[in-house]
Design a protein around this motif. Structure first.
Motif, mmCIF file in Angstrom:
data_model
loop_
_atom_site.group_PDB
_atom_site.id
_atom_site.type_symbol
_atom_site.label_atom_id
_atom_site.label_comp_id
_atom_site.label_asym_id
_atom_site.label_seq_id
_atom_site.Cartn_x
_atom_site.Cartn_y
_atom_site.Cartn_z
ATOM 1 N N LEU A 69 53.912 -15.260 -17.488
ATOM 2 C CA LEU A 69 53.770 -16.303 -18.505
ATOM 3 C C LEU A 69 53.438 -17.646 -17.853
ATOM 4 O O LEU A 69 52.637 -18.426 -18.399
ATOM 5 C CB LEU A 69 55.049 -16.404 -19.327
ATOM 6 C CG LEU A 69 55.367 -15.190 -20.215
ATOM 7 C CD1 LEU A 69 56.663 -15.409 -20.976
ATOM 8 C CD2 LEU A 69 54.220 -14.917 -21.192
ATOM 9 N N ALA A 70 54.034 -17.906 -16.696
ATOM 10 C CA ALA A 70 53.713 -19.148 -15.989
ATOM 11 C C ALA A 70 52.250 -19.153 -15.536
ATOM 12 O O ALA A 70 51.553 -20.171 -15.655
ATOM 13 C CB ALA A 70 54.645 -19.323 -14.790
ATOM 14 N N LEU A 71 51.779 -18.016 -15.022
ATOM 15 C CA LEU A 71 50.375 -17.935 -14.599
ATOM 16 C C LEU A 71 49.433 -18.061 -15.791
ATOM 17 O O LEU A 71 48.378 -18.703 -15.691
ATOM 18 C CB LEU A 71 50.133 -16.610 -13.874
ATOM 19 C CG LEU A 71 50.828 -16.439 -12.520
ATOM 20 C CD1 LEU A 71 50.549 -15.056 -11.952
ATOM 21 C CD2 LEU A 71 50.371 -17.513 -11.548
ATOM 22 N N LEU A 72 49.804 -17.453 -16.921
ATOM 23 C CA LEU A 72 48.958 -17.570 -18.108
ATOM 24 C C LEU A 72 48.900 -19.015 -18.578
ATOM 25 O O LEU A 72 47.835 -19.503 -18.969
ATOM 26 C CB LEU A 72 49.502 -16.664 -19.217
ATOM 27 C CG LEU A 72 48.675 -16.619 -20.505
ATOM 28 C CD1 LEU A 72 47.287 -16.051 -20.222
ATOM 29 C CD2 LEU A 72 49.377 -15.797 -21.577
ATOM 30 N N GLY A 73 50.046 -19.721 -18.523
ATOM 31 C CA GLY A 73 50.043 -21.130 -18.879
ATOM 32 C C GLY A 73 49.161 -21.944 -17.951
ATOM 33 O O GLY A 73 48.417 -22.827 -18.396
ATOM 34 N N GLY A 74 49.233 -21.650 -16.643
ATOM 35 C CA GLY A 74 48.387 -22.363 -15.689
ATOM 36 C C GLY A 74 46.915 -22.116 -15.937
ATOM 37 O O GLY A 74 46.097 -23.047 -15.898
ATOM 38 N N ALA A 75 46.551 -20.857 -16.213
ATOM 39 C CA ALA A 75 45.151 -20.542 -16.496
ATOM 40 C C ALA A 75 44.687 -21.214 -17.787
ATOM 41 O O ALA A 75 43.556 -21.699 -17.880
ATOM 42 C CB ALA A 75 44.971 -19.026 -16.591
ATOM 43 N N GLY A 76 45.587 -21.251 -18.783
ATOM 44 C CA GLY A 76 45.235 -21.913 -20.038
ATOM 45 C C GLY A 76 45.005 -23.409 -19.856
ATOM 46 O O GLY A 76 44.083 -23.983 -20.440
ATOM 47 N N LEU A 77 45.838 -24.050 -19.037
ATOM 48 C CA LEU A 77 45.650 -25.478 -18.768
ATOM 49 C C LEU A 77 44.350 -25.728 -18.012
ATOM 50 O O LEU A 77 43.653 -26.724 -18.258
ATOM 51 C CB LEU A 77 46.831 -26.019 -17.967
ATOM 52 C CG LEU A 77 48.173 -26.099 -18.717
ATOM 53 C CD1 LEU A 77 49.268 -26.585 -17.784
ATOM 54 C CD2 LEU A 77 48.067 -27.007 -19.931
ATOM 55 N N LEU A 78 44.010 -24.822 -17.086
ATOM 56 C CA LEU A 78 42.736 -24.961 -16.377
ATOM 57 C C LEU A 78 41.563 -24.842 -17.346
ATOM 58 O O LEU A 78 40.588 -25.596 -17.264
ATOM 59 C CB LEU A 78 42.634 -23.898 -15.285
ATOM 60 C CG LEU A 78 41.387 -23.956 -14.400
ATOM 61 C CD1 LEU A 78 41.362 -25.255 -13.606
ATOM 62 C CD2 LEU A 78 41.345 -22.769 -13.453
ATOM 63 N N LEU A 79 41.650 -23.893 -18.283
ATOM 64 C CA LEU A 79 40.608 -23.756 -19.299
ATOM 65 C C LEU A 79 40.517 -25.013 -20.152
ATOM 66 O O LEU A 79 39.414 -25.471 -20.492
ATOM 67 C CB LEU A 79 40.907 -22.539 -20.172
ATOM 68 C CG LEU A 79 39.984 -22.326 -21.371
ATOM 69 C CD1 LEU A 79 38.560 -22.031 -20.901
ATOM 70 C CD2 LEU A 79 40.497 -21.189 -22.256
ATOM 71 N N LEU A 80 41.668 -25.595 -20.485
ATOM 72 C CA LEU A 80 41.666 -26.814 -21.301
ATOM 73 C C LEU A 80 40.981 -27.966 -20.565
ATOM 74 O O LEU A 80 40.200 -28.721 -21.161
ATOM 75 C CB LEU A 80 43.108 -27.184 -21.655
ATOM 76 C CG LEU A 80 43.290 -28.405 -22.569
ATOM 77 C CD1 LEU A 80 42.539 -28.210 -23.877
ATOM 78 C CD2 LEU A 80 44.773 -28.646 -22.826
ATOM 79 N N ILE A 81 41.259 -28.097 -19.271
ATOM 80 C CA ILE A 81 40.589 -29.150 -18.491
ATOM 81 C C ILE A 81 39.087 -28.915 -18.473
ATOM 82 O O ILE A 81 38.289 -29.860 -18.601
ATOM 83 C CB ILE A 81 41.150 -29.189 -17.062
ATOM 84 C CG1 ILE A 81 42.553 -29.782 -17.050
ATOM 85 C CG2 ILE A 81 40.252 -30.003 -16.145
ATOM 86 C CD1 ILE A 81 43.153 -29.931 -15.676
ATOM 87 N N ALA A 82 38.673 -27.658 -18.299
ATOM 88 C CA ALA A 82 37.238 -27.349 -18.296
ATOM 89 C C ALA A 82 36.611 -27.732 -19.631
ATOM 90 O O ALA A 82 35.516 -28.328 -19.670
ATOM 91 C CB ALA A 82 37.029 -25.863 -18.003
#
Length: 882
Positions: A346-359
């Motif tokens: 879940l932490a990794l999914l949150g990190g990937a989601g935040l990276l997508l949001l920045i993109a």
């Protein structure tokens, strides 16, 4: 019927569009001429009547498009929009490659991590009605989910009212006899109804009969599909054959399906009928079996917990000596299987989601800049007759093309990333997570990718549309709107950069905390020196080495033969585990000479050789080490660790010379002769438990682990160690050859912490890079919009340094705002991953300060180039261009 007729009429018009266009032109010309004749009849001059008719009739191009859209499909205009969108992307390669790259990066990370989340947390277990399956445990204060004893299991099975079936299993290794010698095979012992409880039917052969798990039945086993293929070539005549497992002839009765997996048993090859009771299972105090139950229809987990706890309380009263302070625990099987991986995923999914949001935020900024640059183009198109709907459709088409290309690239990269990450998982770790095997795209992963694509398309279509309203489009034909539009974009772009910096702050703080936690974990005090240590485990056949004399003889010969190898400094052996092993028996004891009321004092037990502690370079606090002559003929002795001394003896009481007695079996009292510094037994992230070390010669066994201290690189010695054991006896199985450092790094705790730290760290670095690019873009565009203002400042005598400071101040405020908001969000986010941290608080001040400094420095560095460009402007050239 009418809709079908309309469809064919429109299709006919589309096919014959040239004739339709000429007919429409004739009809439009006819209506203009008619209106012109009416105006002439009213006495208006011919030239005036002609232009008045054209004005009243309206924009011919716009009417032509509206007519075509009303009576034909939009295929033609859609194709035109797609061709135009592709031309726009080719025309601006910098924007195209940047936007597509960012979107592909964000989608790749998000989809790949979601695939892992889906496989572990969302995908249903491959069993019948998996929601009814539960793990069943006994519990004590030190161990909330502990194995069952066999007699307790039988009572729970008989007395419970919540399970339609209750079975047990035990994961262990078995000694497989082959013509080439003994081998270690992965095995699992299960009760006869285990597979029926899961709802699994063998793909070949049969399941266990009822009662086939008792000691009176002939030993029987089922093969995993992989073992059937690898060891028996997939032959069907394997059924009925006997194989020697742990010295017993065991009949193969079936083969499990190819897709069967049961994570708690790892990659078991032989599923053996329990064949209980053995020497452990005759005792109610011996706990080694894991329970699995299927709830009856309509029964909840909470009801099952209450029922099993009442049974545990009943057994505690009935058997106070063995069941004192023992409770019960029931948990969904999904939670048992997933274990500690849930918060990490879940932490990794949150990190990937935040990276997508920045993109997405960065691409939005690029689209805003691009839309401002296209204001004149869009205004001209609108003035020439393009409707608002047509313009919106054009933007939607451009967004769709952008997302289509970037999304396709991201999905391809996500598939590659899944395979790379899966291959990086060590085989022994993957054996505990078989649900990750066959990782790839399925309906849910595809739905996630589709949802991201739809969200991105809507976002990238609405942003330009919102910016280019009809009023601003018309004002785009004039130059006077430049300043206001630039200022509004600067405000919006600045807000987007603040969001980017705040998100980057969250990811950087999370990565910093996880990295610091991993460092603390890998540098935790082990109580011994792990370098230059080689390890392996041997299992000898019971029929040859089963008695005490032969076990001791084997241990002494192994130590002597290995000790003679070049580079070997010392050798030690241990039964029931070595450092970093979570397995090993525990024992109940009491201190003689103290009042005792049946309470359980529990500690782990290790049976070790005289040279074990010196080989590990463990520190003796007080007392002495074991002597090689201390065997069953001598008084029983023990060495305890500091944790046991602190827990069961007061600060003023010296444990040396005290005697301990077992509370469950009749045995000679054991005298404490030494105290050893705590050696890390079990997981790195838990406190070292109390441990009682017994001389191997006083509790011998034909299966034990060997630790070897070397003066040369320890990995180079491993082949010689295995060869030496096989020279002693080819029927002795050797397994687990590894260096101690490899064992430490391969532990489940270390691997999961290391994986999460690395992946979140990669996300954080990418977020830092993207946020710096976003800030650079905003400051650069701001400078370009303020070129005239800055030129006038310079012309009026402002120093370049003042202009430089002006631009840097603007960037500095953005960085400060983003970092401040990000700090608050980071502390909140860190609280969510508190369970993943070791030795680090979620609000670790040093990490927060370090991340703020790094992000601030990166922001200022990203602003330096546009600030320097602004300071070097030539006011004469600027004013001339204006």
């Amino acid at each position: 019927m009418e809709p079908i007729l309309r469809f064919f009429r429109k299709l006919q018009i589309l096919i014959r569009r040239e004739k339709f266009s000429s007919e429409m032109e004739e009809e439009m010309a006819f209506h203009r001429e008619q209106r012109e004749q009416e105006l002439l009849a009213d006495g208006i001059a011919p030239e005036s009547a002609h232009y008045a008719a054209k004005r009243q009739f309206g924009n011919a191009t716009q009417l032509r498009e509206q007519a075509r859209e009303l009576v034909t499909f939009r295929f033609e205009t859609v194709l035109q929009d797609f061709r135009f969108a592709l031309r726009q992307l080719r025309k601006n390669p910098g924007f195209t490659f940047t936007a597509i790259g960012m979107l592909a990066l964000g989608m790749c990370a998000s989809v790949a991590i979601f695939a892992f989340v889906d496989a572990a947390l969302i995908k249903p277990l491959p069993f019948r009605n998996p929601s009814q399956l539960t793990g069943v445990f006994e519990s004590i204060q030190r161990c909330p989910q502990c194995p069952l004893s066999y007699p307790d299991y039988l009572d729970w099975k008989k007395l419970n009212t919540v399970f339609s079936s209750l079975e047990v299993y035990e994961n262990n290794e078995v000694l497989l006899s082959t013509p080439e010698g003994a081998q270690i095979a992965h095995g699992a012992r299960v009760s006869d109804g285990f597979f029926r409880t899961l709802g699994i039917t063998p793909g070949l052969g049969r399941d266990f009969y009822s009662g086939e798990d008792l000691s009176t039945a002939q030993p029987a086993a089922l093969l995993s599909y992989a073992a059937w293929q690898e060891k028996y070539g997939g032959r069907e005549d394997v059924l009925g054959q006997s194989v020697i497992l742990d010295g017993a002839a065991t009949m193969i009765v079936g083969v499990l399906p190819r897709e069967f997996q049961f994570a708690p048993a790892g990659s078991a090859e032989y599923w053996i009928a329990l064949h209980a009771p053995n020497t452990c299972e005759v005792r109610r105090s011996c706990h080694g079996l894991m329970g699995i139950g299927r709830l009856k229809d309509g029964v909840s987990v909470q009801t099952a917990v209450a029922n099993t706890q009442s049974i545990a309380a009943q057994l505690e009263k009935q058997y106070p000596d063995s069941n004192r302070d023992q409770g019960a625990a029931v948990a969904p099987l999904t939670e048992v299987i997933v274990g500690d991986i849930r918060p990490i995923l879940l932490a990794l999914l949150g990190g990937a989601g935040l990276l997508l949001l920045i993109a997405c935020v960065n691409i939005t900024s690029l689209l805003l800049v691009r839309s401002d640059g296209r204001r004149r183009e869009i205004a001209v198109r609108s003035s020439l007759g393009a409707s608002s709907a047509r313009l919106v459709r054009q933007f939607a088409t451009e967004g769709l093309v952008l997302v289509g290309i970037g999304g396709a690239l991201g999905i391809v990269c996500a598939g590659w990333l899944m395979q790379v990450l899966a291959k990086l998982i060590p085989a022994d770790v993957m054996g505990r997570m078989p649900y990750l095997q066959g990782l790839g795209f399925n309906f849910r992963v595809a739905a996630c990718a589709f949802a991201i694509a739809v969200f991105s398309t809507v976002l990238f279509s609405l942003i330009p549309t919102w910016r280019l309203s009809c009023s601003s489009l018309r004002s785009g034909l004039t130059e006077g709107s430049r300043g206001s539009s630039g200022n509004s974009w600067r405000r919006l772009g600045s807000n987007l950069v603040v969001v980017e910096l705040a998100i980057a702050m969250v990811l950087l703080v999370s990565a910093g905390l996880l990295g610091k936690s991993l460092y603390r974990l890998l540098h935790v005090s082990l109580g011994f020196q792990p370098d230059h240590l080689a390890t392996l485990r041997i299992d000898a056949p019971d029929d040859v080495y089963g008695n005490d004399e032969h076990s001791i003889g084997l241990e002494r010969r192994v130590i002597a033969e290995i000790g003679n190898l070049p580079g070997v400094q010392s050798v030690g052996v241990s039964h029931l585990g070595i450092p970093m092993d979570g397995n090993g028996n525990t024992t109940w004891f009491r201190v003689l000479g103290r009042p005792w009321h049946g309470e359980h004092s529990e500690s782990a037990e290790r049976d070790v050789s005289a040279g074990y502690f010196t080989t590990l370079h463990a520190k003796l606090v007080r007392g002495r080490y074991f002597d090689e002559t201390e065997d069953v003929s001598k008084p029983s002795v023990a060495i305890i660790n500091q944790a046991l001394a602190k827990q069961f003896f007061s600060a003023v009481e010296d444990p040396i010379g005290k005697q301990l007695a077992s509370t469950t079996v009749v045995a000679k009292p054991v005298e404490i002769v030494g105290i050893i510094e705590d050696i890390k037994e079990g997981s790195l992230d838990i406190a070292t438990p109390p441990v009682l070390y017994i001389p191997f010669n006083q509790s011998p066994n034909d299966g034990f682990s060997v630790v070897v201290r070397t003066s040369q690189p320890e990995r180079s010695l491993l082949p010689s160690l295995a060869a030496t054991i096989h020279r002693i006896d080819r029927n002795i199985a050797v397994t687990g050859e590894a260096t101690m450092m490899e064992r430490i790094n391969r532990t489940s705790t270390a691997y999961l912490h290391q994986s999460s730290a690395w992946l979140v760290g990669v996300f954080a670095v990418l977020a830092l890079l993207l946020s710096a690019i976003g800030l650079y873009g905003v400051v650069s565009y701001s400078v370009s919009q303020r070129t005239r203002e800055l030129g006038i400042r310079l012309a009026l005598g402002a120093q370049p340094r003042a202009v430089y400071q002006l631009v840097m101040k603007e960037a500095g405020w953005l960085a400060v705002a983003g970092i401040a908001i990000g700090l608050a969000c980071a502390v909140a986010a860190a609280a969510l991953i508190r369970g993943l941290l070791f030795g680090v608080r979620s609000w670790d001040v040093s990490t927060l300060i370090a991340v703020a400094v790094v992000l601030g420095a990166s922001a200022l560095l990203a602003s330096y180039v546009p600030a320097r460009r602004a300071a070097s402007l030539d006011p004469v050239d600027v004013l001339r261009s204006e």
